[in-house]
Design a protein around this motif. Structure first.
Motif, short mmCIF file in Angstrom:
data_model
loop_
_atom_site.label_atom_id
_atom_site.label_comp_id
_atom_site.label_asym_id
_atom_site.label_seq_id
_atom_site.Cartn_x
_atom_site.Cartn_y
_atom_site.Cartn_z
N PHE A 281 0.83 -1.21 0.00
CA PHE A 281 0.00 0.00 0.00
C PHE A 281 0.86 1.26 0.00
O PHE A 281 0.52 2.26 -0.63
CB PHE A 281 -0.94 -0.02 1.20
N ASP A 282 2.01 1.19 0.69
CA ASP A 282 2.93 2.34 0.72
C ASP A 282 3.48 2.61 -0.68
O ASP A 282 3.47 3.76 -1.14
CB ASP A 282 4.07 2.04 1.69
N LEU A 283 3.94 1.57 -1.36
CA LEU A 283 4.49 1.75 -2.70
C LEU A 283 3.43 2.24 -3.67
O LEU A 283 3.69 3.14 -4.49
CB LEU A 283 5.09 0.44 -3.20
N ALA A 284 2.23 1.67 -3.61
CA ALA A 284 1.17 2.08 -4.52
C ALA A 284 0.85 3.56 -4.35
O ALA A 284 0.71 4.30 -5.33
CB ALA A 284 -0.08 1.23 -4.28
N ALA A 285 0.76 4.02 -3.09
CA ALA A 285 0.44 5.43 -2.83
C ALA A 285 1.56 6.34 -3.31
O ALA A 285 1.32 7.40 -3.91
CB ALA A 285 0.18 5.62 -1.34
N ARG A 286 2.82 5.95 -3.05
CA ARG A 286 3.95 6.78 -3.46
C ARG A 286 4.03 6.87 -4.98
O ARG A 286 4.32 7.94 -5.53
CB ARG A 286 5.24 6.21 -2.88
N ALA A 322 12.43 -8.31 -6.30
CA ALA A 322 13.48 -7.43 -6.81
C ALA A 322 12.89 -6.19 -7.45
O ALA A 322 13.42 -5.08 -7.32
CB ALA A 322 14.35 -8.20 -7.81
N ARG A 323 11.77 -6.36 -8.13
CA ARG A 323 11.09 -5.22 -8.74
C ARG A 323 10.56 -4.27 -7.66
O ARG A 323 10.72 -3.05 -7.75
CB ARG A 323 9.96 -5.72 -9.63
N TRP A 324 9.97 -4.83 -6.64
CA TRP A 324 9.48 -4.01 -5.53
C TRP A 324 10.62 -3.23 -4.87
O TRP A 324 10.49 -2.04 -4.57
CB TRP A 324 8.84 -4.91 -4.47
N LYS A 325 11.73 -3.92 -4.63
CA LYS A 325 12.86 -3.29 -3.97
C LYS A 325 13.38 -2.11 -4.78
O LYS A 325 13.69 -1.04 -4.23
CB LYS A 325 13.98 -4.30 -3.73
N ALA A 326 13.48 -2.29 -6.09
CA ALA A 326 13.95 -1.20 -6.94
C ALA A 326 13.00 -0.01 -6.88
O ALA A 326 13.43 1.15 -6.77
CB ALA A 326 14.10 -1.69 -8.38
N LEU A 327 11.71 -0.26 -6.93
CA LEU A 327 10.73 0.82 -6.85
C LEU A 327 10.75 1.49 -5.48
O LEU A 327 10.54 2.70 -5.36
CB LEU A 327 9.33 0.28 -7.15
N ASP A 328 11.04 0.73 -4.45
CA ASP A 328 11.07 1.26 -3.09
C ASP A 328 12.28 2.15 -2.85
O ASP A 328 12.20 3.18 -2.16
CB ASP A 328 11.07 0.10 -2.10
N THR A 329 13.40 1.77 -3.43
CA THR A 329 14.65 2.48 -3.16
C THR A 329 15.02 3.49 -4.25
O THR A 329 15.99 4.22 -4.09
CB THR A 329 15.80 1.47 -3.01
N GLY A 330 14.29 3.51 -5.35
CA GLY A 330 14.63 4.42 -6.44
C GLY A 330 15.70 3.91 -7.35
O GLY A 330 16.22 4.65 -8.19
N ALA A 331 16.09 2.65 -7.20
CA ALA A 331 17.10 2.05 -8.06
C ALA A 331 16.48 1.70 -9.42
O ALA A 331 15.26 1.57 -9.54
CB ALA A 331 17.67 0.80 -7.41
N PRO A 332 17.30 1.52 -10.44
CA PRO A 332 16.75 1.11 -11.74
C PRO A 332 16.06 -0.25 -11.64
O PRO A 332 16.49 -1.12 -10.89
CB PRO A 332 18.00 1.03 -12.64
N LEU A 333 14.99 -0.41 -12.38
CA LEU A 333 14.31 -1.70 -12.39
C LEU A 333 15.21 -2.77 -12.99
O LEU A 333 15.96 -2.49 -13.94
CB LEU A 333 13.02 -1.61 -13.21
#
Length: 489
Positions: A281-286, A322-333
């Motif tokens: 929910f945090d990632l979706a909102a951000r 891994a996809r979630w982590k990249a989106l969470d940290t701002g790293a490239p997918l």
């Protein structure tokens, strides 16, 4: 980005006066014209043929349409028991499905017992393809509606899909639109059976194919032999309630991923399943507020999570984490191979023909606003997407009453169903099981993912379905325990 999204969504994601399945007059017996398989269909051992069938089975001597079939013939004529129709779901192209089933590990005993038949359903692929003249932007909308963050999002979506419906009704294939339905696809299958000279035919279908199998068994109880339907839609198929079921499926299936992610702290998504759910929910909102540099917004994130739950096991879950982590940290997918989906415009258009023509959808935008409001609370992860409005809301009324599974006929239907399925949840499968009554039995499996027989790799379920296809007695309702899966699955 739009092209990438459309491919992701794709892979995820009329009153007759005669008795269903019965023509008013007997037309000439159909014949299969065997031809070379199209280049993108050709596979070792696969033959292709075309068949002319009535566009409207109420007028069997009237206008015709053409369907293309494929055949993976048994090489053991002593053990051959007949033909096995197959359907991969969708509705989507099905010509390569017999070969794909073989590649996935369909038992040799089944391949020996049957000529395995594939078919592009009418309006799709090489079977008289339909069009709605969809633009790239419209194709990016995909088959599964976007998550409606606010009621205004439902109204915006309504404007978009109303245009799509209008285009379908103005297109060069608009006159075929009322007749490209599941009931007529089932009648096409029986025409193929007749053309191949078979007294009966068996059937194996997944996802949408489960509804096609239900309709086939209902319309043709005397000529259907062994009917196996897998990853089952509800009794109404992909109607308005069937679409809403995606939300229930996500809620049922997500805990498997949350438990896995909590046990793999290297991804940083939470140390408990509840924390992983909160991260969603945090990632979706951000991402709703600010999309990633690659253009992944909250809508795409929710859709990718939905489709990501189709597969289970270490490899599939690690990929999503891994996809979630990249989106969470701002790293490239992480790099990802984009699936090749041929004829996307036709696939989406032909799919609309079928699901909108099968049943009457609510026509009031307010009805979808209410559904979204209810399901946003009931199923917060994906409810406001699954309940959102489809082009079907602006479709003409079907020319034939919706076909639902019937208990009238032989006890020849075997259902295979994962207990946790993101697209076709167990709750929907149970409505089909009840509708068939004593005609059906259901094997449920304690596992997640979309697809059970062959795909799910559960020995208990696979052995039971195989034995039935080979002529054994149909089992009673059975529950198969979970089995360990390898990291590659």
């Amino acid at each position: 980005m739009r092209k990438w999204l459309s491919l992701t969504a794709v892979v995820t994601a009329t009153a007759a006066l005669v008795l269903p399945g019965v023509a008013t007059a007997a037309p000439a017996a159909p014949e299969v014209r065997w031809v070379a398989c199209p280049a993108d269909v050709a596979s070792p051992g696969l033959e292709c043929g075309t068949l002319s069938v009535p566009l409207d089975y109420r007028e069997p001597r009237g206008r015709k349409t053409e369907v293309m079939i494929s055949r993976l013939a048994s090489e053991n004529r002593e053990k051959r028991r007949g033909i096995l129709f197959t359907n991969p779901g969708g509705p989507s192209e099905g010509l390569t499905f017999p070969f794909l089933l073989k590649a996935l590990g369909m038992p040799q005993s089944v391949l020996d017992a049957y000529d395995v038949i594939g078919m592009d359903p009418r309006g799709i692929g090489y079977s008289s393809p339909a069009t709605c003249d969809l633009t790239d932007e419209q194709m990016a909308l995909g088959s599964v509606p976007p998550y409606a963050v606010t009621p205004a999002d439902v109204r915006k979506r309504a404007e978009e899909v109303e245009k799509i419906a209008e285009q379908c009704l103005r297109s060069s294939t608009a006159d075929e639109l009322p007749h490209n339905t599941t009931a007529n696809i089932a009648r096409d299958l029986d025409s193929v059976r007749t053309a191949l000279g078979e007294e009966k035919a068996s059937f194996l279908g997944y996802s949408y194919g489960s509804y096609l199998g239900s309709v086939y068994a209902t319309l043709f109880p005397k000529t259907s032999d062994r009917v196996v339907i897998d990853s089952n839609l509800g009794a109404g198929g992909w109607d308005v309630e069937g679409g809403r079921m995606f939300a229930r499926g996500v809620e049922d299936t997500f805990p498997d991923f949350a438990k896995w992610a909590a046990a793999h702290p290297e991804h940083g998504l939470g140390s408990t399943p509840d924390q992983v759910r909160a991260k969603y929910f945090d990632l979706a909102a951000r991402l709703d507020a600010k999309p990633s540099p690659e253009g992944v917004d909250g809508q795409v994130f929710r859709l990718l999570t939905f489709t990501g739950l189709y597969a289970t096991g270490d490899a599939a879950f690690a990929k999503m984490a891994a996809r979630w982590k990249a989106l969470d940290t701002g790293a490239p997918l992480p790099p990802e191979e984009t699936p090749v989906v041929p004829r996307v415009e036709n696939l989406l258009s032909g799919r609309l023909h079928v699901i909108c023509g099968d049943s009457e959808w609510p026509s009031s935008v307010r009805a979808y606003e209410r559904n979204v409001a209810v399901d946003r609370v009931r199923y917060p992860m994906f409810g406001a997407a699954a309940a959102n409005i489809y082009p079907c809301a602006f479709w003409p009324k079907p020319v034939e009453k919706q076909v639902r599974p019937s208990g009238r006929g032989p006890a020849n239907v075997l259902m295979a169903q994962n207990e946790r399925d993101p697209a076709t949840p167990l709750a929907g499968a149970r409505t089909t099981r009840r509708a068939f009554g004593d005609r059906a039995a259901m094997i449920t499996v304690d596992q997640g993912g979309h697809g059970t027989y062959v795909i799910g790799k559960n020995k208990c379920a696979n052995d039971a379905v195989t034995a039935y296809l080979l002529g054994g007695p149909r089992p009673n309702d059975t529950r198969c325990a979970a089995e360990p899966r390898s990291a590659a699955e």
